[in-house]
Design a protein around this motif. Sequence first.
Motif, PDB file in Angstrom:
ATOM      1  N   GLU A 249       0.798  -1.439   0.329  1.00  0.00           N
ATOM      2  CA  GLU A 249       0.033   0.236   0.214  1.00  0.00           C
ATOM      3  C   GLU A 249       1.054   1.315  -0.358  1.00  0.00           C
ATOM      4  OE1 GLU A 249      -0.477  -2.831   1.961  1.00  0.00           O
ATOM      5  OE2 GLU A 249      -2.294  -3.327   0.951  1.00  0.00           O
TER       6      GLU A 249
ATOM      7  N   ARG B 243       2.011   1.448  -3.378  1.00  0.00           N
ATOM      8  CA  ARG B 243       1.147   1.646  -3.966  1.00  0.00           C
ATOM      9  C   ARG B 243       0.914   3.919  -3.963  1.00  0.00           C
ATOM     10  NH1 ARG B 243      -2.139  -3.543  -3.522  1.00  0.00           N
ATOM     11  NH2 ARG B 243      -1.518  -5.012  -4.943  1.00  0.00           N
TER      12      ARG B 243
ATOM     13  N   ARG C 281       1.986   3.869 -13.301  1.00  0.00           N
ATOM     14  CA  ARG C 281       0.019   2.384 -12.011  1.00  0.00           C
ATOM     15  C   ARG C 281       1.037   1.604 -12.939  1.00  0.00           C
ATOM     16  NH1 ARG C 281      -2.272  -0.253 -16.683  1.00  0.00           N
ATOM     17  NH2 ARG C 281      -0.975   0.968 -18.479  1.00  0.00           N
ATOM     18  N   GLU C 282       0.069   0.928 -11.264  1.00  0.00           N
ATOM     19  CA  GLU C 282       0.583  -0.517 -10.911  1.00  0.00           C
ATOM     20  C   GLU C 282       0.120  -1.279 -12.032  1.00  0.00           C
ATOM     21  OE1 GLU C 282       0.530  -3.848  -7.422  1.00  0.00           O
ATOM     22  OE2 GLU C 282      -0.189  -2.215  -7.484  1.00  0.00           O
TER      23      GLU C 282
ATOM     24  N   HIS D  59       1.509  -7.060  -9.370  1.00  0.00           N
ATOM     25  CA  HIS D  59       2.121  -7.696  -8.768  1.00  0.00           C
ATOM     26  C   HIS D  59       2.293  -8.902  -8.214  1.00  0.00           C
ATOM     27  CE1 HIS D  59      -1.232  -7.341  -6.138  1.00  0.00           C
ATOM     28  NE2 HIS D  59      -0.244  -8.326  -4.992  1.00  0.00           N
TER      29      HIS D  59
ATOM     30  N   ALA E 192       5.247  -1.419 -12.186  1.00  0.00           N
ATOM     31  CA  ALA E 192       4.056  -0.210 -12.293  1.00  0.00           C
ATOM     32  C   ALA E 192       4.902   0.703 -13.975  1.00  0.00           C
ATOM     33  CB  ALA E 192       4.296   0.315 -11.610  1.00  0.00           C
TER      34      ALA E 192
END
Length: 197
Positions: A154, A157, A166-167, A170, A183
């Motif tokens: 988190e 992110r 932008r991821e 994962h 990303a």
Amino acid sequence: CLASVVREQLSVKPQVRLLDVACGGGEYDALVLAQFPPGQIEAELRDYKPENLEAAKANAARHGLTGVVFRQADAFDPANYTEKWDVIVVSGLWEIISDDRLVRSGLRMAVSCLDAGGALVFTVQPHHPQLELIARTLTSNTGQPWVMRLRSLELFREWLAQEQMREISHRMEENGIFGVVAAVRSTAAGAAPPPVG
């Protein structure tokens, strides 16, 4: 994860420029680069330790790789972030850095070097059951007790969003200790990233 990212980049451009900012022995780089025909990937592997670069060169040679550039460089020196790259790899580095601002700065510098649509691939360590044992028995790259810094997905992110990244994927290993995040840069190439706060 890295191979998939490279393939995605090659789907929209004839050649990909790949940079690993702290390659260590470069085992994963060699394994990935060996999957692609010569000339498709222009790769530069960096590390601040000469012995790591020698190991990376040996791994590259073992996989029959030619044309890979090896350079001694500090991953946290802004002077080493002046070129544009399609893929930047940061593996096993940020986990051993306790200072969030230093890691945040490293992420920001890497993003600033990505071409539009370029990808950042990095490792995370959100959990570890033996932090105290490691800190009491092992030393880090600095020679000090190895106090690893856990950072959640988190948090990364949030940092990625602040950099207009932008991821896209994962993957965590089964115990949830280590993972790999990919990303993509969504801003125009050359746009200045926001200041580190």
